[in-house]
Design an enzyme around this catalytic site. Structure first.
Site, PDB file in Angstrom:
ATOM      1  N   LEU A  53     -85.804  46.382   2.636  1.00  0.00           N
ATOM      2  CA  LEU A  53     -84.454  47.043   4.009  1.00  0.00           C
ATOM      3  C   LEU A  53     -84.958  46.386   5.213  1.00  0.00           C
ATOM      4  O   LEU A  53     -84.186  46.073   5.711  1.00  0.00           O
ATOM      5  CB  LEU A  53     -84.257  48.785   4.287  1.00  0.00           C
ATOM      6  CG  LEU A  53     -83.274  49.123   4.569  1.00  0.00           C
ATOM      7  CD1 LEU A  53     -82.563  48.614   4.497  1.00  0.00           C
ATOM      8  CD2 LEU A  53     -83.330  50.675   4.718  1.00  0.00           C
ATOM      9  N   TYR A  54     -86.725  46.316   5.208  1.00  0.00           N
ATOM     10  CA  TYR A  54     -86.833  46.011   6.802  1.00  0.00           C
ATOM     11  C   TYR A  54     -86.209  44.826   6.992  1.00  0.00           C
ATOM     12  O   TYR A  54     -85.471  44.772   8.038  1.00  0.00           O
ATOM     13  CB  TYR A  54     -88.408  45.802   7.130  1.00  0.00           C
ATOM     14  CG  TYR A  54     -88.896  44.709   7.366  1.00  0.00           C
ATOM     15  CD1 TYR A  54     -88.454  45.385   8.963  1.00  0.00           C
ATOM     16  CD2 TYR A  54     -89.394  43.964   7.241  1.00  0.00           C
ATOM     17  CE1 TYR A  54     -89.153  44.714  10.841  1.00  0.00           C
ATOM     18  CE2 TYR A  54     -90.415  42.817   8.780  1.00  0.00           C
ATOM     19  CZ  TYR A  54     -89.977  43.856   9.577  1.00  0.00           C
ATOM     20  OH  TYR A  54     -90.684  42.251  10.876  1.00  0.00           O
ATOM     21  N   ALA A  55     -86.656  43.598   6.103  1.00  0.00           N
ATOM     22  CA  ALA A  55     -86.204  42.313   5.763  1.00  0.00           C
ATOM     23  C   ALA A  55     -84.579  42.502   5.585  1.00  0.00           C
ATOM     24  O   ALA A  55     -83.874  41.218   6.552  1.00  0.00           O
ATOM     25  CB  ALA A  55     -86.717  41.895   4.577  1.00  0.00           C
ATOM     26  N   THR A  79     -82.533  44.409   7.290  1.00  0.00           N
ATOM     27  CA  THR A  79     -81.929  44.800   8.732  1.00  0.00           C
ATOM     28  C   THR A  79     -82.538  43.626   9.596  1.00  0.00           C
ATOM     29  O   THR A  79     -81.664  43.403  10.576  1.00  0.00           O
ATOM     30  CB  THR A  79     -83.319  45.654   9.081  1.00  0.00           C
ATOM     31  OG1 THR A  79     -84.359  45.466   9.062  1.00  0.00           O
ATOM     32  CG2 THR A  79     -82.547  47.564   8.230  1.00  0.00           C
TER      33      THR A  79
END
Length: 337
Positions: free
Chosen positions: A152-154, A156
């Protein structure tokens, strides 16, 4: 004196960038939330160092507070904005995904709105090498597709790139997105590998080595990174149809003054070699827990930095040997170990 508004100045990269800009005669207006994702005292100590320079002033607030952020940016009247604040950490995104939505999406949207409302010569924002996700062709080039995020970091950060491109097109805001590759160095984040490895080793504890050590990273020394950003402040993406010619391999958008940019060391260092360099710098072996690959992780990263060199004449070149030794010296001094 040009003014640069920097988000995340109490953070690892933001602190180093602010110090670099102040040394070069810029005025820097900082913005940071001082969140407790990691040691707040370390963040405060970074700000305290910056505050010794009369050309630095800091505001404490959250990116999610649009009214306050817009007010601060409007009052600062910056020539340039560098957006580095984010909810960082690939692995933490598995534990607390909502924090990434709040900060990296809503917070970044608020920052872009502030840039639109105030008007700036150049908006520069942090993305990540994690956007390359499931790509296997290395070294990674800015023109590769980035449709395979693994965390999810990537996701976003990939969304940030899309959001920024739309604002660049709609409001003619010259925008550069940085894709950082595994940054390390003094005053680093305690959740980063080098920091964790050194801390554990000096406490005679074992470190967790994922994928049984069969991993490699493009480790980028923080001084090289912030020097690259400083040079890129002047590499303003031209407006479409301006007559400006793109350099070879440029990632310029055909419909907006927008480009993406890798900032890495340009080398792929095996993890076990990196750990060996830490052992040499410490003068002692490190105990190791060999682990399986963690969910969302990738076996390797490697930046093609040709575009950075073509635009700035600079290519990061600090070796892991030198960079690790500088970090270890800082760690021993800061923590009196």
């Amino acid at each position: 004196m040009r003014t640069v508004f920097v988000t995340g100045t109490a953070g690892f990269i933001g602190f180093h960038l602010a110090r670099h800009l102040l040394d070069e005669g810029f005025a820097v207006v900082g913005f940071d939330g001082l969140t407790d994702y990691y040691d707040v005292e370390l963040k405060k100590s970074r700000h305290k160092m910056l505050e010794k320079n009369p050309n630095f002033r800091a505001h404490i607030g959250m990116l999610e507070d649009h009214a306050f952020l817009s007010k601060v940016v409007a009052e600062a009247k910056p020539d340039v904005i560098v957006h580095l604040a984010a909810q960082a950490g690939v692995r933490y995104s598995l534990e607390n995904p909502r924090a990434y939505i709040d900060t990296n999406l809503t917070g970044t949207f608020n920052l872009m709105e502030a840039a639109r409302e105030t008007g700036v010569d150049h908006l520069l924002m942090a993305s990540t090498s994690s956007v390359y996700g499931g790509n296997t062709q290395m070294p990674f080039e800015e023109t590769q597709k980035t449709e395979l995020p693994l965390t999810l970091y990537a996701a976003t950060k990939k969304a940030n790139e899309g959001m920024a491109h739309s604002y660049s097109h709609l409001w003619h805001i010259p925008t550069t997105m940085f894709r950082f590759f595994t940054v390390y160095g003094p005053y680093g984040r305690p959740d980063l590998a080098l920091f964790k490895f050194v801390r554990a080793a000096l406490a005679d504890e074992a470190i967790d080595v994922y994928n049984h050590g069969e991993m490699a990273r493009d480790f980028t020394f923080v001084d090289d990174l912030v020097h690259s950003i400083r040079l890129l402040i002047n590499a303003v993406p031209p407006m479409p149809n301006s007559g400006a010619e793109a350099v070879a391999g440029d990632s310029l958008s055909p419909v907006a003054p927008f480009r993406t940019m890798n900032i890495g060391n340009g080398t792929c260092v095996p993890l076990m070699e990196f750990i060996s360099e830490i052992e040499d710098a410490l003068g002692q072996p490190i105990k190791k827990n060999m682990m399986e690959m963690q969910k969302g992780d990738v076996p390797g990263t490697w930046a093609n930095t040709d575009l950075l060199e073509r635009l700035t004449g600079y290519r990061p070149n600090t070796t892991t040997k030198d960079g690790i030794r500088q970090f270890v010296a800082w760690y021993r001094d800061y923590y009196q170990v």
